[in-house]
Design a protein around this motif. Structure first.
Motif, PDB file in Angstrom:
ATOM      1  N   ALA A  37       8.237  16.455  13.457  1.00 21.34           N
ATOM      2  CA  ALA A  37       7.182  16.616  14.459  1.00 21.34           C
ATOM      3  C   ALA A  37       6.877  15.297  15.168  1.00 21.34           C
ATOM      4  CB  ALA A  37       5.918  17.169  13.800  1.00 21.34           C
ATOM      5  N   LEU A  38       6.884  14.182  14.430  1.00 25.05           N
ATOM      6  CA  LEU A  38       6.618  12.879  15.058  1.00 25.05           C
ATOM      7  C   LEU A  38       7.699  12.510  16.049  1.00 25.05           C
ATOM      8  CD1 LEU A  38       5.283  10.697  12.093  1.00 25.05           C
ATOM      9  CD2 LEU A  38       4.010  11.504  14.074  1.00 25.05           C
ATOM     10  N   ASP A  39       8.955  12.858  15.735  1.00 20.00           N
ATOM     11  CA  ASP A  39      10.044  12.574  16.667  1.00 20.00           C
ATOM     12  C   ASP A  39       9.885  13.390  17.945  1.00 20.00           C
ATOM     13  OD1 ASP A  39      11.203  10.797  14.886  1.00 20.00           O
ATOM     14  OD2 ASP A  39      12.374  12.379  13.902  1.00 20.00           O
ATOM     15  N   LEU A  40       9.389  14.613  17.815  1.00 22.06           N
ATOM     16  CA  LEU A  40       9.187  15.445  19.000  1.00 22.06           C
ATOM     17  C   LEU A  40       8.097  14.865  19.895  1.00 22.06           C
ATOM     18  CD1 LEU A  40       9.818  17.935  20.643  1.00 22.06           C
ATOM     19  CD2 LEU A  40       8.212  19.222  19.220  1.00 22.06           C
TER      20      LEU A  40
ATOM     21  N   VAL B  65      -2.778  13.900   9.484  1.00 19.73           N
ATOM     22  CA  VAL B  65      -1.764  13.047  10.114  1.00 19.73           C
ATOM     23  C   VAL B  65      -0.604  12.804   9.154  1.00 19.73           C
ATOM     24  CG1 VAL B  65      -1.292  10.727  10.993  1.00 19.73           C
ATOM     25  CG2 VAL B  65      -3.344  11.926  11.728  1.00 19.73           C
ATOM     26  N   PHE B  66      -0.911  12.560   7.873  1.00 22.37           N
ATOM     27  CA  PHE B  66       0.153  12.360   6.885  1.00 22.37           C
ATOM     28  C   PHE B  66       0.963  13.638   6.711  1.00 22.37           C
ATOM     29  CE2 PHE B  66      -2.738   8.914   5.563  1.00 22.37           C
ATOM     30  CZ  PHE B  66      -1.835   7.876   5.509  1.00 22.37           C
ATOM     31  N   GLU B  67       0.280  14.783   6.645  1.00 24.86           N
ATOM     32  CA  GLU B  67       1.001  16.052   6.528  1.00 24.86           C
ATOM     33  C   GLU B  67       1.838  16.303   7.772  1.00 24.86           C
ATOM     34  OE1 GLU B  67      -1.868  19.064   5.811  1.00 24.86           O
ATOM     35  OE2 GLU B  67      -2.571  18.215   3.903  1.00 24.86           O
ATOM     36  N   PHE B  68       1.284  15.964   8.936  1.00 19.52           N
ATOM     37  CA  PHE B  68       1.998  16.146  10.194  1.00 19.52           C
ATOM     38  C   PHE B  68       3.268  15.304  10.223  1.00 19.52           C
ATOM     39  CE2 PHE B  68       2.811  15.027  14.633  1.00 19.52           C
ATOM     40  CZ  PHE B  68       2.844  16.282  15.221  1.00 19.52           C
ATOM     41  N   GLY B  69       3.182  14.072   9.692  1.00 17.32           N
ATOM     42  CA  GLY B  69       4.340  13.186   9.700  1.00 17.32           C
ATOM     43  C   GLY B  69       5.489  13.718   8.873  1.00 17.32           C
ATOM     44  N   ASP B  70       5.198  14.539   7.863  1.00 15.65           N
ATOM     45  CA  ASP B  70       6.244  15.105   7.011  1.00 15.65           C
ATOM     46  C   ASP B  70       6.714  16.474   7.499  1.00 15.65           C
ATOM     47  OD1 ASP B  70       6.054  12.890   5.341  1.00 15.65           O
ATOM     48  OD2 ASP B  70       4.490  13.820   4.108  1.00 15.65           O
TER      49      ASP B  70
ATOM     50  N   GLU C 267      -2.780  21.257  17.453  1.00 20.14           N
ATOM     51  CA  GLU C 267      -3.428  22.109  16.451  1.00 20.14           C
ATOM     52  C   GLU C 267      -3.006  21.721  15.041  1.00 20.14           C
ATOM     53  OE1 GLU C 267      -2.764  26.220  17.386  1.00 20.14           O
ATOM     54  OE2 GLU C 267      -4.750  26.369  18.288  1.00 20.14           O
ATOM     55  N   ALA C 268      -1.760  21.283  14.891  1.00 24.02           N
ATOM     56  CA  ALA C 268      -1.307  20.836  13.564  1.00 24.02           C
ATOM     57  C   ALA C 268      -2.060  19.598  13.104  1.00 24.02           C
ATOM     58  CB  ALA C 268       0.193  20.545  13.611  1.00 24.02           C
ATOM     59  N   LEU C 269      -2.565  18.818  14.052  1.00 30.39           N
ATOM     60  CA  LEU C 269      -3.307  17.601  13.712  1.00 30.39           C
ATOM     61  C   LEU C 269      -4.790  17.856  13.487  1.00 30.39           C
ATOM     62  CD1 LEU C 269      -1.691  14.981  16.119  1.00 30.39           C
ATOM     63  CD2 LEU C 269      -1.703  14.885  13.637  1.00 30.39           C
ATOM     64  N   VAL C 270      -5.413  18.651  14.342  1.00 30.00           N
ATOM     65  CA  VAL C 270      -6.870  18.800  14.303  1.00 30.00           C
ATOM     66  C   VAL C 270      -7.324  20.185  13.884  1.00 30.00           C
ATOM     67  CG1 VAL C 270      -7.139  17.031  16.067  1.00 30.00           C
ATOM     68  CG2 VAL C 270      -7.015  19.415  16.769  1.00 30.00           C
TER      69      VAL C 270
ATOM     70  N   VAL D 160       0.862  -1.185   0.000  1.00 31.87           N
ATOM     71  CA  VAL D 160       0.000   0.000   0.000  1.00 31.87           C
ATOM     72  C   VAL D 160       0.897   1.232   0.000  1.00 31.87           C
ATOM     73  CG1 VAL D 160      -1.803   1.270   1.213  1.00 31.87           C
ATOM     74  CG2 VAL D 160      -1.778  -1.224   1.300  1.00 31.87           C
ATOM     75  N   ILE D 161       0.598   2.200  -0.852  1.00 30.09           N
ATOM     76  CA  ILE D 161       1.335   3.452  -0.852  1.00 30.09           C
ATOM     77  C   ILE D 161       0.423   4.568  -0.362  1.00 30.09           C
ATOM     78  CG2 ILE D 161       2.889   2.720  -2.689  1.00 30.09           C
ATOM     79  CD1 ILE D 161       1.231   4.305  -4.660  1.00 30.09           C
ATOM     80  N   GLU D 162       1.026   5.675   0.025  1.00 30.66           N
ATOM     81  CA  GLU D 162       0.266   6.762   0.640  1.00 30.66           C
ATOM     82  C   GLU D 162      -0.793   7.316  -0.300  1.00 30.66           C
ATOM     83  OE1 GLU D 162       1.265  11.204   2.367  1.00 30.66           O
ATOM     84  OE2 GLU D 162       2.662   9.560   2.829  1.00 30.66           O
ATOM     85  N   GLU D 163      -0.481   7.404  -1.594  1.00 32.10           N
ATOM     86  CA  GLU D 163      -1.455   7.938  -2.553  1.00 32.10           C
ATOM     87  C   GLU D 163      -2.709   7.074  -2.614  1.00 32.10           C
ATOM     88  OE1 GLU D 163       1.723   7.625  -3.049  1.00 32.10           O
ATOM     89  OE2 GLU D 163       2.374   9.718  -3.297  1.00 32.10           O
ATOM     90  N   GLU D 164      -2.532   5.751  -2.500  1.00 32.03           N
ATOM     91  CA  GLU D 164      -3.694   4.859  -2.514  1.00 32.03           C
ATOM     92  C   GLU D 164      -4.580   5.087  -1.296  1.00 32.03           C
ATOM     93  OE1 GLU D 164      -1.896   0.998  -4.940  1.00 32.03           O
ATOM     94  OE2 GLU D 164      -1.819   1.034  -2.761  1.00 32.03           O
TER      95      GLU D 164
END
Length: 437
Positions: A296-299, A207-212, A331-334, A178-182
């Protein structure tokens, strides 16, 4: 009686071809994640179907061998059996009588091909696509056996196939299941069909935007940090606390680059309530210090083990460049969270009555595009800036003065307010198109 048996044999060959075609499409169309779920539910045949998908070359070779053999047998048997029955009919026609044998054979082959395509290919493939996982679990044990029977032939055909493919310079590429675009496409389809709520789609995509995202894109920049100096009189620090109304404050000594801890207003109130002498150093807690290139995920992972919901961000030279809290990450998530003490906060982007946009210099190009449709992403992707104030500096090449402006991509950007050397407010006005001049 013999004719009926011949017809039954022909029908069985066509049905066998359909069985192979249905199995092929069902197995190839099956989703591995769904099959893994069925395996965990102890669904019969799910393990066999999953093992076939793991080694697609072998089972596809076996299916292709079976389909080819059945197709050859069907054509040969049907032509040899039924063409003789039609030959007298065509021989009685004067013009084509001399070619009656060839014409009857061709007619029978075309007729068999038609029914083979419809009954032996199209209908079974539709059935296989209708519910691929269920059918795959049903037929997989049979094809495990067929694959073993045809394994010598499969080995030869697979080997020759790999050699020919390598001659064309094509190397096998392993792609993820599975890829992110799918996932984005599935979310959109689920939202359009009503299975997924639009708010749920927005949250998952965020969540995907937050991960990047890097924390430098979400932080409170250095000029906006409100901190307390340990060396200042307590009355001056209390004035800052009363004016700003935050729940936690970084504590620094001499300069902002020397942040040594954090205090909570709750702890400060407890000391003041006891009428004891207020000493920040006694209620100060450790503060988390992180580099500005952290994701951001590492933080979030760092916050799980930290004692403070606030982190100081430093650059490679050790200078403080910003501040970030768990609230900023949430706030970045929701999206923006309204709070009682921020009801009168001025929005970053305001639409004016003449159609122009008044924006805060801290606005990111992504926020600007999302609200206004004005796109600076091509410039921001170069990494030269993260805010619209940075965009102004990037385009003008120097510190602007109030009233300075320039045009870019059909819009006029005017600096309408400066806070010292910091660009505070920007006015964006759409320029008239040439045909309207």
């Amino acid at each position: 009686m013999a004719a009926i048996i011949d017809i039954l044999v022909l029908i069985l060959l066509i049905i066998a071809n359909g069985f192979f075609s249905m199995a092929e499409f069902a197995l190839v169309s099956s989703r591995k994640m769904r099959l893994k779920q069925l395996v965990s539910e102890n669904r019969s045949g799910a393990g066999a179907a999953l093992s076939l998908l793991e080694d697609q070359t072998s089972f596809l070779s076996s299916i292709q061998i079976g389909i080819t053999l059945i197709g050859v047998c069907t054509g040969a048997y049907g032509g040899a059996t039924f063409s003789g029955s039609l030959e007298p009919l065509f021989r009685s026609i004067p013009i084509i009588g001399h070619y009656s044998a060839a014409i009857s054979l061709t007619f029978i082959i075309l007729l068999i091909t038609y029914f083979s395509i419809v009954i032996g290919e199209l209908v079974p493939k539709r059935i296989g696509l209708a519910n691929p996982e269920r059918i795959a679990c049903t037929v997989a044990p049979v094809f495990i056996l067929i694959t073993r029977i045809f394994s010598p032939f499969s080995y030869l055909t697979s080997g020759l196939t790999n050699i020919i493919v390598k001659l064309f310079g094509i190397s096998p590429v392993t792609s993820p299941d599975v890829i992110e675009e799918e996932i984005h496409m599935l979310l959109e389809e689920g939202t359009e069909s009503g299975i997924i709520d639009e708010t749920e789609q927005d949250m998952v995509e965020s969540v995907f935007e937050f991960g990047d995202s890097q924390i430098a894109d979400l932080m409170i920049p250095r000029p906006d940090i409100v901190a307390l100096n340990l060396n200042d009189p307590i009355t001056k620090n209390f004035e800052i606390i009363e004016r700003t109304g935050h729940t936690r404050y970084p504590i620094y000594q001499d300069t902002l680059d020397s942040i040594i801890g954090i205090i909570s207003i709750r702890d400060l109130w407890l000391i003041a309530h006891k009428n004891t002498e207020v000493d920040f150093s006694k209620i100060m807690q450790d503060i988390l210090v992180v580099p500005d290139n952290m994701k951001a995920l590492d933080l979030i992972r760092r916050f799980k083990t930290a004692t403070s919901p606030l982190a100081v961000i430093i650059d490679e030279y050790g200078s403080v460049v910003g501040l970030i809290t768990l609230h900023d990450l949430l706030e970045a998530l929701v999206g923006d969270l309204s709070r009682v003490d921020q009801d009168d906060e001025e929005p970053l982007i305001t639409r004016r009555h003449d159609g122009s946009w008044l924006i805060d210099g801290r606005t990111s190009p992504e926020e600007l595009y999302e609200i206004t449709g004005i796109d600076c992403s091509e410039e921001s992707s170069k990494g030269a800036f993260r805010t619209m104030a940075g965009f102004i500096l990037y385009k003008m090449g120097s510190i602007p003065a109030t009233g300075d402006y320039f045009s870019y991509d059909g819009n006029e950007y005017e600096v309408v307010d400066m806070d010292g050397h910091r660009i505070d407010k920007i006015l964006i006005t759409r320029l008239p198109s040439p045909e309207n001049l």
